[in-house]
Design a protein around this motif. Structure first.
Motif, PDB file in Angstrom:
ATOM      1  N   GLY A   5       0.814  -1.206   0.000  1.00 37.61           N
ATOM      2  CA  GLY A   5       0.000   0.000   0.000  1.00 37.61           C
ATOM      3  C   GLY A   5       0.849   1.258   0.000  1.00 37.61           C
ATOM      4  N   GLU A   6       0.333   2.286  -0.630  1.00 38.81           N
ATOM      5  CA  GLU A   6       1.016   3.572  -0.662  1.00 38.81           C
ATOM      6  C   GLU A   6       0.170   4.568   0.108  1.00 38.81           C
ATOM      7  OE1 GLU A   6       2.201   7.003  -3.855  1.00 38.81           O
ATOM      8  OE2 GLU A   6       2.247   4.941  -4.507  1.00 38.81           O
ATOM      9  N   TYR A   7       0.809   5.344   0.962  1.00 37.67           N
ATOM     10  CA  TYR A   7       0.098   6.327   1.761  1.00 37.67           C
ATOM     11  C   TYR A   7       0.619   7.720   1.451  1.00 37.67           C
ATOM     12  CZ  TYR A   7      -1.423   2.283   4.367  1.00 37.67           C
ATOM     13  OH  TYR A   7      -1.978   1.085   4.710  1.00 37.67           O
ATOM     14  N   LEU A   8      -0.300   8.636   1.300  1.00 35.55           N
ATOM     15  CA  LEU A   8       0.054  10.032   1.092  1.00 35.55           C
ATOM     16  C   LEU A   8      -0.350  10.820   2.321  1.00 35.55           C
ATOM     17  CD1 LEU A   8      -1.228  10.547  -2.562  1.00 35.55           C
ATOM     18  CD2 LEU A   8       1.127  10.224  -1.816  1.00 35.55           C
ATOM     19  N   ARG A   9       0.481  11.739   2.729  1.00 34.44           N
ATOM     20  CA  ARG A   9       0.149  12.603   3.851  1.00 34.44           C
ATOM     21  C   ARG A   9      -0.739  13.726   3.326  1.00 34.44           C
ATOM     22  NH1 ARG A   9       2.977  11.730   8.521  1.00 34.44           N
ATOM     23  NH2 ARG A   9       2.505  13.846   9.172  1.00 34.44           N
ATOM     24  N   CYS A  10      -1.924  13.833   3.911  1.00 33.93           N
ATOM     25  CA  CYS A  10      -2.936  14.774   3.452  1.00 33.93           C
ATOM     26  C   CYS A  10      -3.406  15.635   4.618  1.00 33.93           C
ATOM     27  CB  CYS A  10      -4.111  14.007   2.855  1.00 33.93           C
ATOM     28  SG  CYS A  10      -5.454  15.053   2.296  1.00 33.93           S
ATOM     29  N   ARG A  11      -3.765  16.856   4.309  1.00 32.45           N
ATOM     30  CA  ARG A  11      -4.344  17.751   5.318  1.00 32.45           C
ATOM     31  C   ARG A  11      -5.498  18.496   4.671  1.00 32.45           C
ATOM     32  NH1 ARG A  11      -1.635  21.444   9.439  1.00 32.45           N
ATOM     33  NH2 ARG A  11      -3.459  22.202  10.535  1.00 32.45           N
ATOM     34  N   VAL A  12      -6.577  18.685   5.430  1.00 32.03           N
ATOM     35  CA  VAL A  12      -7.752  19.415   4.957  1.00 32.03           C
ATOM     36  C   VAL A  12      -7.857  20.694   5.780  1.00 32.03           C
ATOM     37  CG1 VAL A  12     -10.232  19.338   4.564  1.00 32.03           C
ATOM     38  CG2 VAL A  12      -8.879  17.237   4.366  1.00 32.03           C
ATOM     39  N   ILE A  13      -7.927  21.817   5.088  1.00 28.93           N
ATOM     40  CA  ILE A  13      -7.927  23.143   5.710  1.00 28.93           C
ATOM     41  C   ILE A  13      -9.082  23.949   5.138  1.00 28.93           C
ATOM     42  CG2 ILE A  13      -6.619  25.301   5.903  1.00 28.93           C
ATOM     43  CD1 ILE A  13      -4.085  23.665   5.829  1.00 28.93           C
ATOM     44  N   SER A  14      -9.604  24.847   5.925  1.00 29.53           N
ATOM     45  CA  SER A  14     -10.737  25.678   5.508  1.00 29.53           C
ATOM     46  C   SER A  14     -10.382  26.630   4.370  1.00 29.53           C
ATOM     47  CB  SER A  14     -11.228  26.506   6.703  1.00 29.53           C
ATOM     48  OG  SER A  14     -12.247  27.391   6.298  1.00 29.53           O
ATOM     49  N   ILE A  87      -5.902  19.916   0.872  1.00 27.28           N
ATOM     50  CA  ILE A  87      -7.252  20.174   0.389  1.00 27.28           C
ATOM     51  C   ILE A  87      -7.796  21.395   1.114  1.00 27.28           C
ATOM     52  CG2 ILE A  87      -9.610  19.289   0.180  1.00 27.28           C
ATOM     53  CD1 ILE A  87      -8.334  16.446   0.257  1.00 27.28           C
ATOM     54  N   PHE A  88      -8.178  22.394   0.345  1.00 32.73           N
ATOM     55  CA  PHE A  88      -8.911  23.532   0.881  1.00 32.73           C
ATOM     56  C   PHE A  88     -10.382  23.204   0.699  1.00 32.73           C
ATOM     57  CE2 PHE A  88      -4.906  25.756   0.010  1.00 32.73           C
ATOM     58  CZ  PHE A  88      -4.763  26.513   1.172  1.00 32.73           C
ATOM     59  N   GLU A  89     -11.114  23.062   1.809  1.00 30.61           N
ATOM     60  CA  GLU A  89     -12.517  22.640   1.788  1.00 30.61           C
ATOM     61  C   GLU A  89     -13.337  23.630   2.593  1.00 30.61           C
ATOM     62  OE1 GLU A  89     -15.875  21.019   1.061  1.00 30.61           O
ATOM     63  OE2 GLU A  89     -14.121  20.015   0.220  1.00 30.61           O
ATOM     64  N   SER A  90     -14.506  23.994   2.056  1.00 26.72           N
ATOM     65  CA  SER A  90     -15.339  25.006   2.714  1.00 26.72           C
ATOM     66  C   SER A  90     -15.798  24.591   4.105  1.00 26.72           C
ATOM     67  CB  SER A  90     -16.543  25.355   1.836  1.00 26.72           C
ATOM     68  OG  SER A  90     -17.336  24.212   1.603  1.00 26.72           O
ATOM     69  N   GLY A  91     -15.998  23.325   4.357  1.00 23.39           N
ATOM     70  CA  GLY A  91     -16.481  22.876   5.657  1.00 23.39           C
ATOM     71  C   GLY A  91     -15.391  22.456   6.630  1.00 23.39           C
ATOM     72  N   ALA A  92     -14.146  22.604   6.241  1.00 27.29           N
ATOM     73  CA  ALA A  92     -13.030  22.162   7.078  1.00 27.29           C
ATOM     74  C   ALA A  92     -12.727  23.188   8.176  1.00 27.29           C
ATOM     75  CB  ALA A  92     -11.788  21.958   6.217  1.00 27.29           C
ATOM     76  N   PRO A  93     -12.063  22.745   9.233  1.00 26.09           N
ATOM     77  CA  PRO A  93     -11.721  23.675  10.311  1.00 26.09           C
ATOM     78  C   PRO A  93     -10.640  24.663   9.886  1.00 26.09           C
ATOM     79  CG  PRO A  93     -10.771  21.513  10.730  1.00 26.09           C
ATOM     80  CD  PRO A  93     -11.635  21.378   9.509  1.00 26.09           C
ATOM     81  N   GLU A  94     -10.677  25.813  10.540  1.00 26.40           N
ATOM     82  CA  GLU A  94      -9.647  26.819  10.306  1.00 26.40           C
ATOM     83  C   GLU A  94      -8.387  26.423  11.073  1.00 26.40           C
ATOM     84  OE1 GLU A  94     -11.359  30.573  11.410  1.00 26.40           O
ATOM     85  OE2 GLU A  94     -12.920  30.403   9.896  1.00 26.40           O
ATOM     86  N   THR A  95      -7.245  26.836  10.557  1.00 23.18           N
ATOM     87  CA  THR A  95      -5.966  26.537  11.185  1.00 23.18           C
ATOM     88  C   THR A  95      -5.529  27.756  11.984  1.00 23.18           C
ATOM     89  OG1 THR A  95      -5.399  25.050   9.380  1.00 23.18           O
ATOM     90  CG2 THR A  95      -3.589  25.828  10.746  1.00 23.18           C
ATOM     91  N   GLU A  96      -5.337  27.552  13.267  1.00 21.74           N
ATOM     92  CA  GLU A  96      -4.999  28.647  14.166  1.00 21.74           C
ATOM     93  C   GLU A  96      -3.659  29.285  13.793  1.00 21.74           C
ATOM     94  OE1 GLU A  96      -4.605  28.970  18.887  1.00 21.74           O
ATOM     95  OE2 GLU A  96      -6.207  27.645  18.165  1.00 21.74           O
ATOM     96  N   GLY A  97      -3.613  30.605  13.913  1.00 16.80           N
ATOM     97  CA  GLY A  97      -2.377  31.343  13.663  1.00 16.80           C
ATOM     98  C   GLY A  97      -2.232  31.850  12.243  1.00 16.80           C
TER      99      GLY A  97
END
Length: 103
Positions: A5-14, A87-97
């Motif tokens: 399996g191959e894994y990609l590091r992903c982050r979802v941000i507002s 991923i910039f997603e409209s429903g994702a949490p905001e990142t502090e700072g």
């Protein structure tokens, strides 16, 4: 599960971290067939950026006209979390700072 399996590091941000101009730029980029189309994609309520698909992605986004604040966020996430897909997603949490916009 196999060991292949191959894994990609992903982050979802507002998408609140994108200015209206950033959003318009990314929207325009996703409609192009060349240069950015293979690594920046529209995904319904935001954008998917395949950061490892291009060399120096933050520099390329600067050249395209993405704001300094958005680039700062992307560079920080890449550095701190070794993110390969952002991923910039409209429903994702905001990142502090980091700067947010309400447009």
């Amino acid at each position: 599960m196999s060991g292949n399996g191959e894994y990609l590091r992903c982050r979802v941000i507002s998408t609140a971290h994108l200015s209206a101009d950033d959003n318009a730029l990314l929207d325009e980029i996703t409609t192009r067939e060349v240069e950015y189309g293979e690594w920046i994609h529209y995904v319904g309520g935001g954008y998917l950026l395949r950061l490892t698909a291009r060399s120096a992605p933050v520099l390329r986004l600067k050249e395209a006209g993405l704001s300094k604040e958005a680039r700062r966020l992307i560079a920080s996430v890449m550095r701190s979390d070794a993110v390969e897909v952002l991923i910039f997603e409209s429903g994702a949490p905001e990142t502090e700072g980091f700067t947010t916009y309400s447009w």
